[in-house]
Design a protein around this motif. Sequence first.
Motif, PDB file in Angstrom:
ATOM      1  N   THR A 169     -47.007 -11.809 -77.703  1.00 44.16           N
ATOM      2  CA  THR A 169     -45.892 -12.163 -78.580  1.00 44.16           C
ATOM      3  C   THR A 169     -46.354 -13.237 -79.560  1.00 44.16           C
ATOM      4  O   THR A 169     -47.242 -14.034 -79.263  1.00 44.16           O
ATOM      5  CB  THR A 169     -44.673 -12.646 -77.783  1.00 44.16           C
ATOM      6  OG1 THR A 169     -45.050 -13.789 -77.033  1.00 44.16           O
ATOM      7  CG2 THR A 169     -44.174 -11.564 -76.849  1.00 44.16           C
ATOM      8  N   ARG A 220     -39.530 -15.440 -86.806  1.00 46.72           N
ATOM      9  CA  ARG A 220     -38.974 -14.903 -85.558  1.00 46.72           C
ATOM     10  C   ARG A 220     -40.140 -14.424 -84.698  1.00 46.72           C
ATOM     11  O   ARG A 220     -41.259 -14.267 -85.191  1.00 46.72           O
ATOM     12  CB  ARG A 220     -37.966 -13.758 -85.795  1.00 46.72           C
ATOM     13  CG  ARG A 220     -38.554 -12.439 -86.088  1.00 46.72           C
ATOM     14  CD  ARG A 220     -39.186 -12.345 -87.452  1.00 46.72           C
ATOM     15  NE  ARG A 220     -38.226 -12.403 -88.543  1.00 46.72           N
ATOM     16  CZ  ARG A 220     -38.503 -12.788 -89.764  1.00 46.72           C
ATOM     17  NH1 ARG A 220     -39.744 -13.167 -90.093  1.00 46.72           N
ATOM     18  NH2 ARG A 220     -37.614 -12.814 -90.711  1.00 46.72           N
ATOM     19  N   THR A 221     -39.831 -14.195 -83.407  1.00 50.45           N
ATOM     20  CA  THR A 221     -40.861 -13.710 -82.473  1.00 50.45           C
ATOM     21  C   THR A 221     -40.908 -12.187 -82.538  1.00 50.45           C
ATOM     22  O   THR A 221     -39.863 -11.539 -82.542  1.00 50.45           O
ATOM     23  CB  THR A 221     -40.503 -14.141 -81.043  1.00 50.45           C
ATOM     24  OG1 THR A 221     -40.282 -15.549 -81.039  1.00 50.45           O
ATOM     25  CG2 THR A 221     -41.612 -13.799 -80.063  1.00 50.45           C
ATOM     26  N   VAL A 222     -42.110 -11.633 -82.582  1.00 51.46           N
ATOM     27  CA  VAL A 222     -42.272 -10.177 -82.460  1.00 51.46           C
ATOM     28  C   VAL A 222     -43.438  -9.885 -81.514  1.00 51.46           C
ATOM     29  O   VAL A 222     -44.066 -10.807 -80.979  1.00 51.46           O
ATOM     30  CB  VAL A 222     -42.497  -9.483 -83.830  1.00 51.46           C
ATOM     31  CG1 VAL A 222     -41.268  -9.580 -84.718  1.00 51.46           C
ATOM     32  CG2 VAL A 222     -43.723 -10.013 -84.516  1.00 51.46           C
ATOM     33  N   ALA A 232     -44.232  -4.235 -85.595  1.00 48.48           N
ATOM     34  CA  ALA A 232     -43.339  -3.112 -85.900  1.00 48.48           C
ATOM     35  C   ALA A 232     -41.892  -3.559 -85.804  1.00 48.48           C
ATOM     36  O   ALA A 232     -41.525  -4.374 -84.944  1.00 48.48           O
ATOM     37  CB  ALA A 232     -43.601  -1.950 -84.934  1.00 48.48           C
ATOM     38  N   THR A 233     -41.089  -3.007 -86.686  1.00 50.54           N
ATOM     39  CA  THR A 233     -39.660  -3.316 -86.695  1.00 50.54           C
ATOM     40  C   THR A 233     -38.950  -2.274 -87.537  1.00 50.54           C
ATOM     41  O   THR A 233     -39.588  -1.362 -88.078  1.00 50.54           O
ATOM     42  CB  THR A 233     -39.397  -4.734 -87.232  1.00 50.54           C
ATOM     43  OG1 THR A 233     -38.020  -5.069 -86.995  1.00 50.54           O
ATOM     44  CG2 THR A 233     -39.680  -4.836 -88.721  1.00 50.54           C
ATOM     45  N   SER A 285     -34.119  -4.140 -91.171  1.00 49.31           N
ATOM     46  CA  SER A 285     -33.816  -5.454 -90.577  1.00 49.31           C
ATOM     47  C   SER A 285     -34.023  -6.524 -91.649  1.00 49.31           C
ATOM     48  O   SER A 285     -34.552  -6.258 -92.731  1.00 49.31           O
ATOM     49  CB  SER A 285     -34.751  -5.724 -89.394  1.00 49.31           C
ATOM     50  OG  SER A 285     -36.082  -5.871 -89.862  1.00 49.31           O
ATOM     51  N   ARG A 286     -33.617  -7.742 -91.324  1.00 52.35           N
ATOM     52  CA  ARG A 286     -33.800  -8.824 -92.302  1.00 52.35           C
ATOM     53  C   ARG A 286     -35.268  -8.992 -92.666  1.00 52.35           C
ATOM     54  O   ARG A 286     -35.631  -9.076 -93.828  1.00 52.35           O
ATOM     55  CB  ARG A 286     -33.232 -10.124 -91.712  1.00 52.35           C
ATOM     56  CG  ARG A 286     -33.227 -11.252 -92.682  1.00 52.35           C
ATOM     57  CD  ARG A 286     -32.179 -12.263 -92.271  1.00 52.35           C
ATOM     58  NE  ARG A 286     -32.798 -13.522 -91.911  1.00 52.35           N
ATOM     59  CZ  ARG A 286     -32.114 -14.573 -91.475  1.00 52.35           C
ATOM     60  NH1 ARG A 286     -30.803 -14.497 -91.316  1.00 52.35           N
ATOM     61  NH2 ARG A 286     -32.722 -15.691 -91.195  1.00 52.35           N
ATOM     62  N   LYS A 287     -36.129  -8.999 -91.629  1.00 52.06           N
ATOM     63  CA  LYS A 287     -37.567  -9.182 -91.925  1.00 52.06           C
ATOM     64  C   LYS A 287     -38.126  -7.993 -92.700  1.00 52.06           C
ATOM     65  O   LYS A 287     -38.972  -8.161 -93.574  1.00 52.06           O
ATOM     66  CB  LYS A 287     -38.362  -9.432 -90.632  1.00 52.06           C
ATOM     67  CG  LYS A 287     -38.442  -8.229 -89.709  1.00 52.06           C
ATOM     68  CD  LYS A 287     -39.127  -8.545 -88.418  1.00 52.06           C
ATOM     69  CE  LYS A 287     -38.172  -8.765 -87.282  1.00 52.06           C
ATOM     70  NZ  LYS A 287     -37.050  -7.790 -87.139  1.00 52.06           N
ATOM     71  N   SER A 303     -29.818  -7.322 -87.245  1.00 54.57           N
ATOM     72  CA  SER A 303     -29.547  -8.505 -88.072  1.00 54.57           C
ATOM     73  C   SER A 303     -28.252  -8.403 -88.879  1.00 54.57           C
ATOM     74  O   SER A 303     -27.888  -9.340 -89.580  1.00 54.57           O
ATOM     75  CB  SER A 303     -30.709  -8.851 -89.012  1.00 54.57           C
ATOM     76  OG  SER A 303     -31.922  -8.851 -88.312  1.00 54.57           O
TER      77      SER A 303
HETATM   78  C1  LIG Z   1     -40.644 -11.823 -76.960  1.00 55.25           C
HETATM   79  C2  LIG Z   1     -39.936 -11.154 -78.115  1.00 55.25           C
HETATM   80  C3  LIG Z   1     -40.482 -10.022 -78.711  1.00 55.25           C
HETATM   81  C4  LIG Z   1     -39.842  -9.394 -79.778  1.00 55.25           C
HETATM   82  N1  LIG Z   1     -40.440  -8.320 -80.372  1.00 55.25           N
HETATM   83  C5  LIG Z   1     -39.852  -7.752 -81.449  1.00 55.25           C
HETATM   84  C6  LIG Z   1     -40.509  -6.700 -82.170  1.00 55.25           C
HETATM   85  O1  LIG Z   1     -41.654  -6.303 -81.862  1.00 55.25           O
HETATM   86  N2  LIG Z   1     -39.861  -6.143 -83.224  1.00 55.25           N
HETATM   87  C7  LIG Z   1     -38.609  -6.559 -83.605  1.00 55.25           C
HETATM   88  O2  LIG Z   1     -38.063  -6.005 -84.563  1.00 55.25           O
HETATM   89  N3  LIG Z   1     -37.978  -7.578 -82.983  1.00 55.25           N
HETATM   90  C8  LIG Z   1     -38.575  -8.185 -81.918  1.00 55.25           C
HETATM   91  N4  LIG Z   1     -37.941  -9.237 -81.280  1.00 55.25           N
HETATM   92  C9  LIG Z   1     -36.633  -9.696 -81.814  1.00 55.25           C
HETATM   93  C10 LIG Z   1     -36.887 -10.601 -83.039  1.00 55.25           C
HETATM   94  O3  LIG Z   1     -37.314 -11.888 -82.617  1.00 55.25           O
HETATM   95  C11 LIG Z   1     -35.644 -10.779 -83.919  1.00 55.25           C
HETATM   96  O4  LIG Z   1     -34.573 -11.304 -83.176  1.00 55.25           O
HETATM   97  C12 LIG Z   1     -35.165  -9.469 -84.550  1.00 55.25           C
HETATM   98  O5  LIG Z   1     -36.249  -8.636 -84.879  1.00 55.25           O
HETATM   99  C13 LIG Z   1     -34.335  -9.752 -85.820  1.00 55.25           C
HETATM  100  O6  LIG Z   1     -35.143 -10.473 -86.735  1.00 55.25           O
HETATM  101  P1  LIG Z   1     -34.816 -10.500 -88.308  1.00 55.25           P
HETATM  102  O7  LIG Z   1     -33.355 -10.886 -88.435  1.00 55.25           O
HETATM  103  O8  LIG Z   1     -35.702 -11.530 -88.897  1.00 55.25           O
HETATM  104  O9  LIG Z   1     -35.089  -9.122 -88.853  1.00 55.25           O
HETATM  105  C14 LIG Z   1     -38.588  -9.894 -80.239  1.00 55.25           C
HETATM  106  C15 LIG Z   1     -38.046 -11.036 -79.642  1.00 55.25           C
HETATM  107  C16 LIG Z   1     -38.713 -11.669 -78.612  1.00 55.25           C
HETATM  108  C17 LIG Z   1     -38.106 -12.925 -78.014  1.00 55.25           C
END
Ligand SMILES: Cc1cc2nc3c(=O)[nH]c(=O)nc-3n(C[C@H](O)[C@H](O)[C@H](O)COP(=O)(O)O)c2cc1C
Length: 230
Positions: free
Chosen positions: A61, A76-78, A91-92, A96-98, A156
Amino acid sequence: MGDHPPMDTPADILDTLLRGQRPWQSEPPVFDPADTPAEPLPLFVAWFAEAVEAGQPEPHTLALATVDADDAPDVRTVTLRGADARGWRVATRADSRKGRQLAASPRAALGFHWPARSRQIRVRGPVLPASPEESRADLRARSTGALAAALTGRQSAPLGSLDELARASAEAWRTARAEPERDVPQWTVYVVAATEVEFWQGDPGRRHVRLVYRRPSPRSPEWTRQLLWP
Ligand SMILES: Cc1cc2nc3c(=O)[nH]c(=O)nc-3n(C[C@H](O)[C@H](O)[C@H](O)COP(=O)(O)O)c2cc1C
């Protein structure tokens, strides 16, 4: 007033807890910048393997930093999806916002923190979406829950209530179980084509070792290495 002792404010409680924290307690590994590869990926993989071996929870992460249309930063964490000669992959959903931020301003910074080895790694560079085929393959390789989350969508966007989420999620889980091959066109793998990768080795004596790899563009194979003051 009165005979009650003064209550600690949340800020006081936090101050006390912060004073009790100590970074870099364990003896850090030796990091010799003279003994490093010409490019950063093999060193990243070696450090990742050592973080796994050291029992670092969730080493895959990372913090993903982007900027919005007004150049305001966001983070944010991904989850790391992989890394190869093209760059580091996350990947997302594109909506989404990002995802919208990356469409408006395709550049990012990544931060990994592996306290079990007193290490961090920073990656910066332009961002390119991978092909739809690669994004589809990424989702296929994941769990039913990951597909359900991707299908739930609206990431988001404001949520009216947890009941609303529970209904949408249950529906998405039903679809994901019934159609494991289901496509989610918004699901997107992004490649951070690094132009800068910094390896940071913490040291209890604060003589942290910082080695940064830089190249002029993501197409250039010519990385330079430079030590930085901690
Ligand atoms: C450990 C962890 C792993 C995450 N991995 C992902 C990921 O791979 N992709 C994703 O879209 N969001 C992931 N999330 C959620 C994001 O942190 C975030 O809440 C969500 O993507 C919305 O972000 P945004 O508003 O900036 O688009 C993860 C959160 C945590 C705590």
